[in-house]
Design a protein around this motif. Structure first.
Motif, PDB file in Angstrom:
ATOM      1  N   GLY A  37       0.857  -1.186   0.000  1.00  0.00           N
ATOM      2  CA  GLY A  37       0.000   0.000   0.000  1.00  0.00           C
ATOM      3  C   GLY A  37       0.886   1.226   0.000  1.00  0.00           C
ATOM      4  N   PRO A  38       0.337   2.357  -0.446  1.00  0.00           N
ATOM      5  CA  PRO A  38       1.150   3.582  -0.509  1.00  0.00           C
ATOM      6  C   PRO A  38       1.498   4.108   0.878  1.00  0.00           C
ATOM      7  N   ASN A  39       2.381   5.096   0.933  1.00  0.00           N
ATOM      8  CA  ASN A  39       2.749   5.707   2.216  1.00  0.00           C
ATOM      9  C   ASN A  39       1.497   6.193   2.938  1.00  0.00           C
ATOM     10  N   GLY A  40       1.432   5.902   4.224  1.00  0.00           N
ATOM     11  CA  GLY A  40       0.311   6.375   5.026  1.00  0.00           C
ATOM     12  C   GLY A  40      -0.927   5.505   4.930  1.00  0.00           C
ATOM     13  N   ALA A  41      -0.841   4.370   4.215  1.00  0.00           N
ATOM     14  CA  ALA A  41      -2.028   3.512   4.025  1.00  0.00           C
ATOM     15  C   ALA A  41      -2.447   2.821   5.319  1.00  0.00           C
ATOM     16  N   GLY A  42      -1.500   2.647   6.244  1.00  0.00           N
ATOM     17  CA  GLY A  42      -1.826   1.966   7.507  1.00  0.00           C
ATOM     18  C   GLY A  42      -1.059   0.669   7.705  1.00  0.00           C
ATOM     19  N   LYS A  43      -0.032   0.437   6.886  1.00  0.00           N
ATOM     20  CA  LYS A  43       0.724  -0.828   6.961  1.00  0.00           C
ATOM     21  C   LYS A  43       1.414  -0.999   8.322  1.00  0.00           C
ATOM     22  N   THR A  44       2.159   0.037   8.735  1.00  0.00           N
ATOM     23  CA  THR A  44       2.872  -0.057  10.016  1.00  0.00           C
ATOM     24  C   THR A  44       1.883  -0.250  11.164  1.00  0.00           C
ATOM     25  N   THR A  45       0.752   0.435  11.068  1.00  0.00           N
ATOM     26  CA  THR A  45      -0.271   0.304  12.117  1.00  0.00           C
ATOM     27  C   THR A  45      -0.754  -1.141  12.210  1.00  0.00           C
ATOM     28  N   LEU A  46      -1.061  -1.762  11.067  1.00  0.00           N
ATOM     29  CA  LEU A  46      -1.533  -3.150  11.074  1.00  0.00           C
ATOM     30  C   LEU A  46      -0.453  -4.084  11.620  1.00  0.00           C
ATOM     31  N   LEU A  47       0.799  -3.889  11.188  1.00  0.00           N
ATOM     32  CA  LEU A  47       1.874  -4.771  11.655  1.00  0.00           C
ATOM     33  C   LEU A  47       2.118  -4.593  13.164  1.00  0.00           C
ATOM     34  N   ASN A  48       2.053  -3.341  13.639  1.00  0.00           N
ATOM     35  CA  ASN A  48       2.237  -3.119  15.077  1.00  0.00           C
ATOM     36  C   ASN A  48       1.104  -3.730  15.901  1.00  0.00           C
ATOM     37  N   LEU A  49      -0.095  -3.772  15.337  1.00  0.00           N
ATOM     38  CA  LEU A  49      -1.198  -4.472  16.011  1.00  0.00           C
ATOM     39  C   LEU A  49      -0.918  -5.974  16.039  1.00  0.00           C
ATOM     40  N   ALA A  50      -0.341  -6.484  14.925  1.00  0.00           N
ATOM     41  CA  ALA A  50      -0.088  -7.930  14.816  1.00  0.00           C
ATOM     42  C   ALA A  50       0.991  -8.409  15.789  1.00  0.00           C
ATOM     43  N   VAL A  51       1.946  -7.521  16.124  1.00  0.00           N
ATOM     44  CA  VAL A  51       3.016  -7.942  17.037  1.00  0.00           C
ATOM     45  C   VAL A  51       2.748  -7.474  18.474  1.00  0.00           C
ATOM     46  N   GLY A  52       1.591  -6.881  18.707  1.00  0.00           N
ATOM     47  CA  GLY A  52       1.213  -6.515  20.075  1.00  0.00           C
ATOM     48  C   GLY A  52       1.831  -5.228  20.571  1.00  0.00           C
ATOM     49  N   GLN A  53       2.381  -4.421  19.656  1.00  0.00           N
ATOM     50  CA  GLN A  53       2.947  -3.140  20.107  1.00  0.00           C
ATOM     51  C   GLN A  53       1.909  -2.028  20.099  1.00  0.00           C
ATOM     52  N   LEU A  54       0.742  -2.319  19.513  1.00  0.00           N
ATOM     53  CA  LEU A  54      -0.406  -1.409  19.608  1.00  0.00           C
ATOM     54  C   LEU A  54      -1.613  -2.249  20.008  1.00  0.00           C
ATOM     55  N   THR A  55      -2.603  -1.613  20.630  1.00  0.00           N
ATOM     56  CA  THR A  55      -3.855  -2.326  20.912  1.00  0.00           C
ATOM     57  C   THR A  55      -4.952  -1.727  20.035  1.00  0.00           C
ATOM     58  N   PRO A  56      -5.919  -2.548  19.596  1.00  0.00           N
ATOM     59  CA  PRO A  56      -6.950  -2.049  18.683  1.00  0.00           C
ATOM     60  C   PRO A  56      -7.874  -1.035  19.355  1.00  0.00           C
ATOM     61  N   THR A  57      -8.378  -0.098  18.547  1.00  0.00           N
ATOM     62  CA  THR A  57      -9.444   0.791  19.007  1.00  0.00           C
ATOM     63  C   THR A  57     -10.785   0.099  18.785  1.00  0.00           C
ATOM     64  N   ALA A  58     -10.849  -0.731  17.729  1.00  0.00           N
ATOM     65  CA  ALA A  58     -12.089  -1.449  17.407  1.00  0.00           C
ATOM     66  C   ALA A  58     -11.754  -2.845  16.912  1.00  0.00           C
TER      67      ALA A  58
END
Ligand code: ATP
Length: 231
Positions: A37-58
Motif C-alpha cells: 500500500g502507498p505511504n500512510g495507508a496503515g501498513k505499520t499500524t496493522l503490523l504493530n497491532l499484529a506484534v502486540g505493540q499497539l492495541t486495537p481501538t475497534a
C-alpha cells in the motif's frame, strides 16, 4: 487450517483519525504474505497491532490463534523486524548475536553463526560500519535465529538499492522454506513483493481493498481482462 493472522472489524484510531478501519483478514499459515500500500495507508499500524505493540481501538486480531502480546509464550512465537533498522551501531555482529541469545529463550546460535558466515560477514565488525544491505541482513538473521513461527517485517527493503533488495528478499524466501517460517512483510512497492509472496493484502487509505493467494488474484485478473496480448 490455522490462520496466521485473523482480523475482524479491526480498527486503530490516532486522535480523531482512523489509521486502519474495518479490517477483516484471514491470512492462512505457511505463506510468505505481503502487505502492500502507498505511504500512510496503515501498513505499520496493522503490523504493530499484529506484534502486540499497539492495541486495537475497534474489533479483534488474533495471530496464530492468540491475542498479540498476550504473554511471553505468544511473543516468543512472533519475530519482528521493525522499520527503523533495529541494530546498534556501536555493537559488533558477534555482540548482537550474544544479545539475541540473552533476550530470546528459543535462540538458535548455530543458525545465526552459520547465516553470518554464509553472508561473508566478519563477526567482529561493528553494525555502524556495515552497508545498509548488510545491516538489513543482520536484522533478518536476528529475527530468524529467535526461531519464531511467524516473522513480521515492516518495509525491510525500502532503503536498499536494487541489488541489496533482491539479495535480501531471496534470503528471506530461502529462510522461510528452510525453517518452516510464516512471513508477513510490507512494502509500498508491489514489485518487491510479487517475486517472493504467495499471498497478498492490498491496503489503501486505511482499508483492505483485496486479499488472497497471488495465483488466485492473477487468475481473477486474467479472467476479467482476457488473455494477455503482447504488443
Ligand atoms: P509508511 O509507508 O509511510 O510507513 P504506512 O502505510 O505504514 O505508511 P502508518 O504508519 O500505519 O502507514 O500510518 C497510517 C496513518 O496514521 C498515517 O496517516 C499516519 O500519519 C498516521 N499515524 C501513524 N502513527 C501515528 C501516531 N502515532 N499518531 C498520529 N498519527 C499517526
Amino acid at each position: 487450517m490455522t490462520a496466521v493472522l485473523r482480523a475482524e472489524g479491526l480498527g486503530k484510531k490516532y486522535g480523531s483519525r482512523w489509521a486502519l478501519s474495518d479490517c477483516d483478514l484471514d491470512v492462512p499459515d505457511g505463506h510468505v504474505a505481503g502487505l502492500v500500500g502507498p505511504n500512510g495507508a496503515g501498513k505499520t499500524t496493522l503490523l504493530n497491532l499484529a506484534v502486540g505493540q499497539l492495541t486495537p481501538t475497534a474489533g479483534h486480531i488474533r495471530v496464530l490463534g492468540e491475542r498479540p502480546g498476550s504473554g511471553p509464550a505468544q511473543l516468543a512465537k512472533v519475530g519482528f523486524v521493525a522499520q527503523d533498522t533495529p541494530t546498534y551501531p556501536g555493537l559488533t555482529i558477534a555482540e548482537h548475536l550474544r544479545l539475541g541469545a540473552r533476550l530470546n529463550p528459543g535462540w538458535d546460535d548455530a543458525l545465526a553463526r552459520d547465516r553470518i558466515a554464509r553472508l561473508g560477514l566478519d563477526p567482529g565488525r561493528k553494525a555502524g560500519r556495515l552497508s545498509g544491505g548488510q545491516r538489513a541482513q543482520l536484522a533478518l538473521t536476528l529475527g530468524i535465529a529467535k526461531r519464531p513461527r511467524l516473522l513480521v517485517l515492516d518495509e525491510p527493503v525500502a532503503a536498499l538499492d536494487p541489488l541489496a533488495r533482491r539479495e535480501f528478499l531471496q534470503g528471506l524466501m530461502e529462510a522461510a522454506a528452510e525453517h518452516q517460517l510464516s512471513v508477513l512483510l510490507s512494502s509500498h512497492l508491489v514489485s518487491d513483493l510479487e517475486r517472493v509472496c504467495d499471498y497478498l493484502v492490498v491496503l489503501v487509505d486505511s482499508r483492505v481493498r483485496v486479499a488472497g493467494e497471488v495465483d488466485h488474484l492473477l487468475a481473477t485478473h486474467h479472467r476479467l481482462t482476457g488473455p494477455r496480448r503482447d504488443p
